[in-house]
Scaffold this motif. Sequence first.
Motif, PDB file in Angstrom:
ATOM      1  N   ASN A   1      23.886  -0.404  -5.763  1.00  0.00           N
ATOM      2  CA  ASN A   1      23.341  -1.392  -6.390  1.00  0.00           C
ATOM      3  C   ASN A   1      22.707  -2.324  -5.702  1.00  0.00           C
ATOM      4  O   ASN A   1      21.395  -2.579  -6.035  1.00  0.00           O
ATOM      5  N   ASN A   2      23.057  -2.854  -4.671  1.00  0.00           N
ATOM      6  CA  ASN A   2      22.424  -3.726  -3.808  1.00  0.00           C
ATOM      7  C   ASN A   2      21.445  -3.214  -3.061  1.00  0.00           C
ATOM      8  O   ASN A   2      20.193  -3.655  -2.871  1.00  0.00           O
ATOM      9  N   ILE A   3      21.358  -2.039  -2.660  1.00  0.00           N
ATOM     10  CA  ILE A   3      20.297  -1.369  -2.016  1.00  0.00           C
ATOM     11  C   ILE A   3      19.169  -1.161  -2.914  1.00  0.00           C
ATOM     12  O   ILE A   3      17.971  -1.332  -2.725  1.00  0.00           O
ATOM     13  N   TYR A   4      19.375  -0.542  -4.107  1.00  0.00           N
ATOM     14  CA  TYR A   4      18.444  -0.379  -4.896  1.00  0.00           C
ATOM     15  C   TYR A   4      17.729  -1.651  -5.688  1.00  0.00           C
ATOM     16  O   TYR A   4      16.483  -1.877  -5.738  1.00  0.00           O
ATOM     17  N   GLY A   5      18.503  -2.661  -5.755  1.00  0.00           N
ATOM     18  CA  GLY A   5      18.068  -3.946  -6.175  1.00  0.00           C
ATOM     19  C   GLY A   5      17.240  -4.497  -5.444  1.00  0.00           C
ATOM     20  O   GLY A   5      15.936  -5.086  -5.602  1.00  0.00           O
ATOM     21  N   ILE A   6      17.483  -4.537  -4.028  1.00  0.00           N
ATOM     22  CA  ILE A   6      16.902  -5.032  -2.966  1.00  0.00           C
ATOM     23  C   ILE A   6      15.537  -4.268  -2.683  1.00  0.00           C
ATOM     24  O   ILE A   6      14.266  -4.849  -2.598  1.00  0.00           O
ATOM     25  N   THR A   7      15.573  -2.876  -2.858  1.00  0.00           N
ATOM     26  CA  THR A   7      14.341  -2.170  -2.765  1.00  0.00           C
ATOM     27  C   THR A   7      13.316  -2.238  -4.002  1.00  0.00           C
ATOM     28  O   THR A   7      12.122  -2.451  -3.666  1.00  0.00           O
ATOM     29  N   PHE A   8      14.035  -2.425  -4.978  1.00  0.00           N
ATOM     30  CA  PHE A   8      13.079  -2.762  -6.463  1.00  0.00           C
ATOM     31  C   PHE A   8      12.471  -4.060  -6.186  1.00  0.00           C
ATOM     32  O   PHE A   8      11.259  -3.868  -6.366  1.00  0.00           O
ATOM     33  N   THR A   9      13.188  -5.071  -5.877  1.00  0.00           N
ATOM     34  CA  THR A   9      12.411  -6.380  -5.618  1.00  0.00           C
ATOM     35  C   THR A   9      11.466  -6.316  -4.690  1.00  0.00           C
ATOM     36  O   THR A   9      10.307  -6.903  -4.900  1.00  0.00           O
ATOM     37  N   VAL A  10      11.597  -5.671  -3.417  1.00  0.00           N
ATOM     38  CA  VAL A  10      10.749  -5.776  -2.479  1.00  0.00           C
ATOM     39  C   VAL A  10       9.382  -4.959  -2.677  1.00  0.00           C
ATOM     40  O   VAL A  10       8.178  -5.419  -2.437  1.00  0.00           O
ATOM     41  N   VAL A  11       9.743  -3.624  -3.275  1.00  0.00           N
ATOM     42  CA  VAL A  11       8.718  -2.918  -3.552  1.00  0.00           C
ATOM     43  C   VAL A  11       7.633  -3.552  -4.583  1.00  0.00           C
ATOM     44  O   VAL A  11       6.523  -3.661  -4.746  1.00  0.00           O
ATOM     45  N   LEU A  12       8.254  -4.139  -5.579  1.00  0.00           N
ATOM     46  CA  LEU A  12       7.573  -4.525  -6.746  1.00  0.00           C
ATOM     47  C   LEU A  12       6.748  -5.960  -6.254  1.00  0.00           C
ATOM     48  O   LEU A  12       5.745  -5.994  -6.623  1.00  0.00           O
ATOM     49  N   SER A  13       7.406  -6.791  -5.306  1.00  0.00           N
ATOM     50  CA  SER A  13       6.848  -7.894  -4.820  1.00  0.00           C
ATOM     51  C   SER A  13       5.476  -7.543  -3.960  1.00  0.00           C
ATOM     52  O   SER A  13       4.680  -8.271  -4.093  1.00  0.00           O
ATOM     53  N   VAL A  14       5.916  -6.661  -2.920  1.00  0.00           N
ATOM     54  CA  VAL A  14       4.884  -6.296  -2.012  1.00  0.00           C
ATOM     55  C   VAL A  14       3.457  -5.579  -2.929  1.00  0.00           C
ATOM     56  O   VAL A  14       2.567  -6.137  -2.651  1.00  0.00           O
ATOM     57  N   ALA A  15       3.990  -4.929  -3.807  1.00  0.00           N
ATOM     58  CA  ALA A  15       2.723  -4.085  -4.696  1.00  0.00           C
ATOM     59  C   ALA A  15       2.307  -5.307  -5.447  1.00  0.00           C
ATOM     60  O   ALA A  15       0.807  -5.300  -5.682  1.00  0.00           O
ATOM     61  N   SER A  16       2.920  -6.406  -5.988  1.00  0.00           N
ATOM     62  CA  SER A  16       2.356  -7.366  -6.708  1.00  0.00           C
ATOM     63  C   SER A  16       1.363  -8.218  -5.738  1.00  0.00           C
ATOM     64  O   SER A  16       0.282  -8.482  -6.157  1.00  0.00           O
ATOM     65  N   VAL A  17       1.881  -8.763  -4.853  1.00  0.00           N
ATOM     66  CA  VAL A  17       1.286  -9.612  -3.835  1.00  0.00           C
ATOM     67  C   VAL A  17       0.058  -8.907  -3.154  1.00  0.00           C
ATOM     68  O   VAL A  17      -1.173  -9.592  -3.038  1.00  0.00           O
ATOM     69  N   GLY A  18       0.375  -7.726  -2.883  1.00  0.00           N
ATOM     70  CA  GLY A  18      -0.685  -7.086  -2.166  1.00  0.00           C
ATOM     71  C   GLY A  18      -2.129  -6.755  -3.037  1.00  0.00           C
ATOM     72  O   GLY A  18      -3.149  -7.052  -2.622  1.00  0.00           O
ATOM     73  N   SER A  19      -1.597  -6.270  -4.273  1.00  0.00           N
ATOM     74  CA  SER A  19      -2.752  -5.932  -5.266  1.00  0.00           C
ATOM     75  C   SER A  19      -3.519  -7.269  -5.214  1.00  0.00           C
ATOM     76  O   SER A  19      -4.705  -7.371  -5.673  1.00  0.00           O
ATOM     77  N   THR A  20      -3.033  -8.576  -5.584  1.00  0.00           N
ATOM     78  CA  THR A  20      -3.450  -9.877  -5.928  1.00  0.00           C
ATOM     79  C   THR A  20      -4.289 -10.243  -4.742  1.00  0.00           C
ATOM     80  O   THR A  20      -5.446 -10.557  -5.049  1.00  0.00           O
ATOM     81  N   VAL A  21      -3.832 -10.166  -3.698  1.00  0.00           N
ATOM     82  CA  VAL A  21      -4.450 -10.597  -2.415  1.00  0.00           C
ATOM     83  C   VAL A  21      -5.808  -9.736  -2.375  1.00  0.00           C
ATOM     84  O   VAL A  21      -6.757 -10.109  -1.890  1.00  0.00           O
ATOM     85  N   LEU A  22      -5.584  -8.392  -2.218  1.00  0.00           N
ATOM     86  CA  LEU A  22      -6.722  -7.407  -2.187  1.00  0.00           C
ATOM     87  C   LEU A  22      -7.910  -7.658  -3.201  1.00  0.00           C
ATOM     88  O   LEU A  22      -8.915  -7.847  -2.714  1.00  0.00           O
ATOM     89  N   THR A  23      -7.440  -7.740  -4.664  1.00  0.00           N
ATOM     90  CA  THR A  23      -8.427  -8.023  -5.557  1.00  0.00           C
ATOM     91  C   THR A  23      -9.140  -9.343  -5.279  1.00  0.00           C
ATOM     92  O   THR A  23     -10.202  -9.563  -5.249  1.00  0.00           O
ATOM     93  N   TYR A  24      -8.581 -10.426  -5.079  1.00  0.00           N
ATOM     94  CA  TYR A  24      -9.070 -11.780  -4.837  1.00  0.00           C
ATOM     95  C   TYR A  24      -9.685 -11.818  -3.466  1.00  0.00           C
ATOM     96  O   TYR A  24     -10.813 -12.815  -3.517  1.00  0.00           O
ATOM     97  N   THR A  25      -9.379 -11.025  -2.515  1.00  0.00           N
ATOM     98  CA  THR A  25     -10.241 -11.131  -1.402  1.00  0.00           C
ATOM     99  C   THR A  25     -11.449 -10.448  -1.675  1.00  0.00           C
ATOM    100  O   THR A  25     -12.881 -10.997  -1.019  1.00  0.00           O
ATOM    101  N   MET A  26     -11.591  -9.398  -2.341  1.00  0.00           N
ATOM    102  CA  MET A  26     -13.035  -8.712  -2.632  1.00  0.00           C
ATOM    103  C   MET A  26     -13.707  -9.785  -3.324  1.00  0.00           C
ATOM    104  O   MET A  26     -14.807  -9.647  -3.481  1.00  0.00           O
TER     105      MET A  26
END
Length: 313
Positions: free
Chosen positions: A195-220
């Motif tokens: 549960n801890n492994i999936y929860g942390i992975t879930f949070t990290v992947v979603l956060s990276v995807a969210s922040v990454g896409s936002t930073v990329l689009t706003y940079t462009m």
Amino acid sequence: MENYTFNSFTLQLDGLKLSEASMYPVFFAFLFCYLFIIIGNLGIIVLVFIDRGLHTPMYLLFCNLAFNDILGNSIMVPRLLISILGHRSEILISYYECVIQAFISHMFATTAQTILMIMSFDRYMAICNPLRYTVIMTNKMLLKLTVSAWGVAFVLVGILLGLTIRLSRCRTLIANPCCDNASLFKLSCESVVINNIYGITFTVVLSVASVGSTVLTYTMIIVVCLTSKSKSLNSKALKTCSTHLIVYIVMFTSGKVGIAFHRYPEYAEQRKLCLILFHVIPGTLNPVIYGLQSKEIRRFLFKFLPSKKVLSS
């Protein structure tokens, strides 16, 4: 020695511990926020639905965000208000209701991020590819993006809660005013490593995807604005992107602070407050930010206001 109750179907929620002096101010503050969330977000959904001029991708996507705010707050705030008014710090809840509450709470948090990711893509297309915008952002594409936002959240959260409900329970106290996944699997005496492994992975992947896409689009978008000499384009980009960015920062910050407090049991009361504010603050600010900064929504509302001549007479 700790008492254990195995697989009990009645759980206890640990509500806010308030003094007599602060009880009623807190109650009316949350009540006002909840009513504003329902009226404000539902009002924008109705406005977009009845005014064909607002049938654009930006407003239709925002309707998803507004509906998500209504859903996420309705699952938690009314029960919290009842507990405050009843002078109770411990609230009884059935196990199945707690699982449903946790599922909707995590759906609220996940869908908010996926919707804002899609909205950042919409803003990128509108500003950086205005000539192709209407060709790409068709009703069919909008439907696909909306289904993807809710579908991805449903699958990810479904796995998250599925890993938790497989566990047996030996405790009954949820150390939060609202059920969530971490509080649920802490009821178990079994190993929760998966549960801890999936929860942390879930949070990290979603956060990276969210922040990454936002930073990329706003940079462009920033690059396009800096290289463009069009004042109208820069003005449009500043207005629409600042609105989206404010909503995103508020949502992301309040959510991550609450997750951080889960790792520190000594900050239990701060964690409870963060969990509540994570639901309440974005839901309260979203209709204000989008409603007041939207020229189209303001124009629609002014139709129903009496004219100066009528007021003077």
